[in-house]
Design an enzyme around this catalytic site. Structure first.
Site, short mmCIF file in Angstrom:
data_model
loop_
_atom_site.label_atom_id
_atom_site.label_comp_id
_atom_site.label_asym_id
_atom_site.label_seq_id
_atom_site.Cartn_x
_atom_site.Cartn_y
_atom_site.Cartn_z
N ARG A 1 19.27 10.76 -4.31
CA ARG A 1 20.26 11.85 -4.20
C ARG A 1 21.44 11.47 -3.30
NH1 ARG A 1 16.55 17.35 -4.91
NH2 ARG A 1 16.14 16.90 -7.11
N ARG B 1 -24.49 6.92 13.14
CA ARG B 1 -24.02 6.88 11.76
C ARG B 1 -22.61 6.30 11.71
NH1 ARG B 1 -28.71 8.02 10.80
NH2 ARG B 1 -29.46 9.80 9.60
N ASP C 1 0.00 2.09 8.30
CA ASP C 1 -0.50 1.24 9.39
C ASP C 1 0.35 1.28 10.65
OD1 ASP C 1 -2.55 0.49 7.72
OD2 ASP C 1 -1.60 -1.38 7.08
N ALA D 1 15.40 10.98 -1.37
CA ALA D 1 16.60 10.95 -0.53
C ALA D 1 17.52 9.81 -0.94
CB ALA D 1 16.20 10.82 0.94
N ARG E 1 -4.86 7.24 2.71
CA ARG E 1 -3.56 6.89 2.13
C ARG E 1 -2.96 8.00 1.27
NH1 ARG E 1 -3.75 0.73 0.82
NH2 ARG E 1 -3.55 1.34 -1.33
N ASP F 1 2.62 -0.69 11.49
CA ASP F 1 2.60 -2.05 12.03
C ASP F 1 3.94 -2.78 11.91
OD1 ASP F 1 2.49 -2.29 9.29
OD2 ASP F 1 0.85 -3.73 9.23
N ARG G 1 -5.06 -2.52 9.28
CA ARG G 1 -5.01 -3.99 9.32
C ARG G 1 -5.18 -4.47 10.76
NH1 ARG G 1 -3.54 -6.39 4.56
NH2 ARG G 1 -2.54 -4.97 3.11
N THR H 1 4.42 2.67 5.42
CA THR H 1 3.03 2.21 5.51
C THR H 1 2.28 3.10 6.49
OG1 THR H 1 1.57 0.47 6.36
CG2 THR H 1 3.83 0.41 7.15
N ARG I 1 0.97 -5.09 -5.12
CA ARG I 1 1.08 -6.24 -4.23
C ARG I 1 1.31 -7.44 -5.16
NH1 ARG I 1 -0.59 -4.18 0.70
NH2 ARG I 1 -2.26 -2.65 0.63
N ASP J 1 5.24 -4.73 6.06
CA ASP J 1 5.58 -6.10 6.47
C ASP J 1 5.74 -7.08 5.30
OD1 ASP J 1 5.80 -8.08 8.62
OD2 ASP J 1 3.92 -8.83 7.79
N GLY K 1 0.84 -1.21 0.00
CA GLY K 1 0.00 0.00 0.00
C GLY K 1 0.86 1.25 0.00
#
Ligand code: F6P
Length: 324
Positions: free
Chosen positions: A25, A244, A127, A22, A253, A129, A171, A125, A72, A103, A11
């Protein structure tokens, strides 16, 4: 090491471009040749590799997404394709690869390392994670994006005296919900790391109502215990208040990276280049207590996360309904 390559995988996350910039360069600055691989491991397998120059990465620092594109790759889960990927890199004379991703991307990198390519993981990411590092590139921007949404939802929830549930990405990791929920003053935060009874959620919302709260905001991680529809229906029935739900999805993202993500991206990518330049083994680069660190890639992948229970507990205190 003279020739290295970069790819972004999994993702996308705001700040990936800052990391690509970076890496390119810093590599050129050290006299290395730097190649960009399009569409992650998929592009590697298809040989979508081209040399990058200083100006290839101009005007991208502030842009979300990734100019290298991402994917992916299911092919890269199979050993023979990993072997194929390693051979393509060797054909190009590329000895070191910087993998910017999460991951799954790191796991792909670990397999590639077994085939003789030095792999540097740079954590990208939303996430957050990857447990070996305090923060991943893109997380801070996503927290701020969710924060903006909470503010907007707060306005309309107040006007209509509603309960609103915001389901955020992550996730199996609750960090995005936790950080945005705490910073945004959520009444209840639901994360996969803390088992919660649905009746307890209703009790907290009812207590908030009794204390005079005109609305309730619940920030729920996508990996939390209940489904959105189940929670929404139960809350409405048990609290008698209109409820709601909002799923911001991919909005989380995108966007221009925050200063924190740009700094993290620039520093971790620079460190990855430095390690390759010094002929290091495969590593994962990250940030611990503000310091840029490098850990053995395999060890980094196997590191188990520690949930920020201190922040969760603080959010519980600050969000609870108290009758003065
Ligand atoms: O980038 C991580 C993540 O945003 C997760 O939080 C989410 O579940 C997933 O990616 C969804 O992404 P995709 O639909 O692109 O696979």
């Amino acid at each position: 090491m003279k020739r290295i390559a970069i790819l972004t995988s999994g993702g996308d996350a705001p700040g990936m471009n800052a990391a690509v910039r970076a890496a390119v360069r810093c590599g050129i600055d050290r006299g290395m040749e730097v190649y960009g691989i399009q569409r992650g491991y998929e592009g590697l397998l298809d040989g979508e590799i081209s040399k990058m120059e200083w100006h290839s990465v101009g005007d991208i620092l502030q842009r979300g997404g990734t100019i290298l594109r991402t994917a992916r790759s299911s092919r890269f889960m199979e050993d023979e394709w990993v072997q194929h990927g390693a051979e393509i890199l060797k054909t190009f004379g590329i000895e070191g690869l910087i993998v910017i991703g999460g991951d799954g991307s790191y796991r792909g990198g670990r397999e590639l390392a077994k085939k003789g390519i030095t792999v540097m993981g740079v954590p990208g990411t939303i996430d957050n994670d990857l447990a070996y590092t305090d923060f991943t590139i893109g997380f801070d921007t996503a927290v701020n994006t969710v924060l903006g949404l909470i503010s907007n939802i707060r306005d309309t929830s107040s006007s209509h005296e509603r309960t609103t549930i915001i389901e955020v990405m992550g996730r199996k990791c609750g960090d995005l919900a936790l950080f945005a929920g705490l910073a945004g003053g959520a009444d209840v935060i639901l994360v996969p790391e803390v088992k919660t009874d649905i009746n307890e959620v209703c009790r907290k919302v009812l207590q908030g109502q009794a204390s005079g709260k005109v609305h309730s905001i619940i920030v729920m991680a996508e990996g939390a215990d209940f489904s959105l529809t189940e929670l929404q229906a139960t809350l409405e029935e048990m609290t008698g208040r209109e409820t709601r739900s909002v799923v911001p999805g991919y909005i989380q993202r995108g966007g221009s990276p925050t200063s924190q993500d740009r700094l993290l991206a620039s520093q971790t990518a620079a460190k990855a280049v430095e390690l390759l330049y010094n002929d290091s083994d495969s590593k994962a680069v990250g940030s611990i207590c503000g310091e840029i660190v490098a850990m053995d890639l395999d060890k980094a992948i196997e590191t188990k996360g520690e949930f920020r229970k201190d922040l969760y507990d603080l959010a519980e205190v600050l969000g609870k309904g108290v009758i003065d």
